[in-house]
Scaffold this motif. Structure first.
Motif, mmCIF file in Angstrom:
data_model
loop_
_atom_site.group_PDB
_atom_site.id
_atom_site.type_symbol
_atom_site.label_atom_id
_atom_site.label_comp_id
_atom_site.label_asym_id
_atom_site.label_seq_id
_atom_site.Cartn_x
_atom_site.Cartn_y
_atom_site.Cartn_z
ATOM 1 N N MET A 119 8.227 7.408 0.728
ATOM 2 C CA MET A 119 9.402 7.652 1.569
ATOM 3 C C MET A 119 9.311 6.919 2.897
ATOM 4 S SD MET A 119 9.939 11.727 0.839
ATOM 5 C CE MET A 119 11.054 11.907 2.235
ATOM 6 N N CYS A 120 8.087 6.570 3.325
ATOM 7 C CA CYS A 120 7.910 5.841 4.590
ATOM 8 C C CYS A 120 8.192 4.350 4.446
ATOM 9 C CB CYS A 120 6.487 6.033 5.109
ATOM 10 S SG CYS A 120 6.036 7.748 5.448
ATOM 11 N N PHE A 121 8.293 3.870 3.218
ATOM 12 C CA PHE A 121 8.454 2.429 2.990
ATOM 13 C C PHE A 121 9.685 1.851 3.695
ATOM 14 C CE2 PHE A 121 10.431 -0.979 0.549
ATOM 15 C CZ PHE A 121 9.433 -1.934 0.579
ATOM 16 N N PRO A 122 10.886 2.450 3.607
ATOM 17 C CA PRO A 122 12.046 1.858 4.290
ATOM 18 C C PRO A 122 11.854 1.730 5.798
ATOM 19 C CG PRO A 122 12.757 3.523 2.710
ATOM 20 C CD PRO A 122 11.277 3.654 2.836
ATOM 21 N N VAL A 123 11.204 2.737 6.402
ATOM 22 C CA VAL A 123 10.972 2.686 7.847
ATOM 23 C C VAL A 123 10.012 1.559 8.192
ATOM 24 C CG1 VAL A 123 10.151 3.988 9.846
ATOM 25 C CG2 VAL A 123 11.410 5.158 8.017
ATOM 26 N N LEU A 124 8.948 1.404 7.373
ATOM 27 C CA LEU A 124 7.994 0.310 7.602
ATOM 28 C C LEU A 124 8.681 -1.042 7.466
ATOM 29 C CD1 LEU A 124 4.860 1.620 5.665
ATOM 30 C CD2 LEU A 124 5.108 1.389 8.135
ATOM 31 N N ALA A 166 0.827 -1.210 0.000
ATOM 32 C CA ALA A 166 0.000 0.000 0.000
ATOM 33 C C ALA A 166 0.859 1.257 0.000
ATOM 34 C CB ALA A 166 -0.936 -0.011 1.213
ATOM 35 N N PHE A 167 1.921 1.257 0.798
ATOM 36 C CA PHE A 167 2.786 2.439 0.861
ATOM 37 C C PHE A 167 3.697 2.529 -0.366
ATOM 38 C CE2 PHE A 167 1.364 2.652 5.161
ATOM 39 C CZ PHE A 167 1.573 3.957 5.568
ATOM 40 N N SER A 168 4.193 1.389 -0.850
ATOM 41 C CA SER A 168 5.121 1.425 -1.978
ATOM 42 C C SER A 168 4.435 1.797 -3.281
ATOM 43 C CB SER A 168 5.799 0.062 -2.132
ATOM 44 O OG SER A 168 6.679 0.055 -3.226
#
Length: 403
Positions: free
Chosen positions: A370-375, A359-361
């Motif tokens: 940009m939140c994908f690596p943190v997730l 969903a984020f990617s």
């Protein structure tokens, strides 16, 4: 790169300078990770996180291929012969799935009774380049009257350093934030690929070098950043497939189910060295003969990589068990040790995590991407701290261990 390009369009800044700064910040953070030994945290990374990310990569390959095909049909497939070219869309469909079909048939030839075992394995190892060559010939010769999308290169110079004269303070700080997010992605991607390569099932004898790998990746990408070239790192599914190509594999029949066991892996640097030398020599093939490879064939290549990698994931096997009759379950170790309800519960938890990553990617907003690596990094504490609260530890050891 897509996120950087989208932000560049939003704020109307020079793309190459922004790209180069982001890459340099990324390399600086990677050096910090290497010198501080932060890769030791990967000891908490379990098979669950590795397989979630591996299947996400396979989904990403499939999504990119399907997007290309949908765009071709939206643009070309209509009944107005003056503005549309329905043949181009149909030939693109044939070339893409033809590459997947031929590649899969040759790859699975290893399981056939024909020829000797060594010859079958040799053919299977070259399934992908064979499929690409065959379908490229079909696209450029048999369908030569259909103008297909092909590789093109409009650059007049091959290597030149990015000019950083017009860089603003705001661009520096913006690229630092983006570089940190990128470094987390590189850290996770590189180390997950290393963990899957060094899986105990592969029976590797030489030790790993997580910190040194990050340092080497940082040095290489620093040079690539100032030249405006694409970044590189250990990636899925290429790295595990490379190990498989170097392995001797025995097949065992267990209650009617075929099981493959890695007996020996030829641990050598020569294959990687030779392959990268050949990749560098491909510069001499720009634009000819690379423009003889139609773009649909390249997307078929991605589909093949995605499909061929799925069988190595236990998560994929357990996803199929949801729709499989219980009497037909394979004699896997976790089937004998874990109740069916807990097996499906753990599978659905992993699928929920996978859905969040997707969903984020695949979101349209670059800020969500940009939140994908943190997730992705959060998947490690979620597996080690939260999931054991509702699935007993003894079941997790059977479901999530390397056997």
């Amino acid at each position: 790169t897509k996120v950087i390009y989208a932000l560049r369009a939003s704020y109307k800044i020079y793309f190459l300078a922004f790209y180069g700064l982001t890459g340099l910040w990324n390399c600086l953070f990677l050096c910090g990770y290497a010198f501080t030994g932060i890769s030791k945290l990967m000891r908490h990374c379990s098979r669950s996180t590795e397989e979630i990310f591996g299947i996400f990569i396979a989904i990403a390959f499939c999504v990119d291929a399907i997007k290309f095909l949908v765009q071709e049909f939206d643009k070309e497939f209509c009944f107005d012969s003056e503005t549309c070219n329905a043949a181009k869309a149909l030939v693109s469909l044939i070339l893409m799935f033809g590459t997947v079909f031929i590649g899969s048939e040759i790859y699975n030839f290893r399981y056939s009774p024909y020829l000797t075992s060594a010859k079958r394995i040799l053919l299977a190892d070259y399934a992908l380049p064979t499929a690409v060559l065959i379908m490229s010939f079909v696209g450029t010769y048999l369908f030569r009257n259909v103008k297909l999308s092909t590789f093109s290169d409009d650059n007049t110079t091959m290597f030149e350093f990015i000019p950083f004269e017009d860089v603003s303070i705001g661009m520096v700080f913006a690229s630092m934030g983006l570089g940190f997010a990128l470094s987390v992605l590189f850290f996770m991607d590189q180390n997950i690929a290393s963990c899957m390569v060094n899986n105990p099932r592969n029976r590797l004898r030489k030790g790993s070098a997580f910190h040194l790998d990050l340092l080497v990746v940082a040095g290489i990408n620093a040079l690539l950043s100032v030249l405006g070239l694409p970044w590189i790192h250990g990636a899925l599914p290429h790295s595990p497939l490379h190990v498989r190509a170097l392995a001797d594999i025995e097949e065992h029949m267990d209650h009617g189910h075929l099981k493959e066991i890695v007996v020996y892996v030829r641990e050598t640097r020569l294959t990687s060295l030779i392959s990268h030398i050949m990749i560098s020599l491909s510069i001499l093939m720009i634009p000819t003969p690379l423009n003889y490879i139609p773009i649909p064939v390249l997307y078929g290549l991605f589909l093949f990589l995605a499909i061929s990698s799925l069988s190595d994931f236990q998560l994929w096997e357990r996803m199929l068990l949801i729709f499989t009759e219980q009497n037909a379950y394979p004699p896997a170790h976790y089937i004998r040790r874990v109740p069916q309800r807990m097996v499906h519960c753990f599978t659905f938890v992993q699928l929920f995590q996978l859905a969040i990553l997707c969903a984020f990617s695949f979101a349209g907003s670059p800020y969500l991407k940009m939140c994908f690596p943190v997730l992705l990094a959060l998947m490690i504490p979620i597996r080690s701290k939260i999931i054991p609260l509702f699935i007993p530890k003894r079941y997790l050891e059977a479901l999530d261990g390397h056997f």
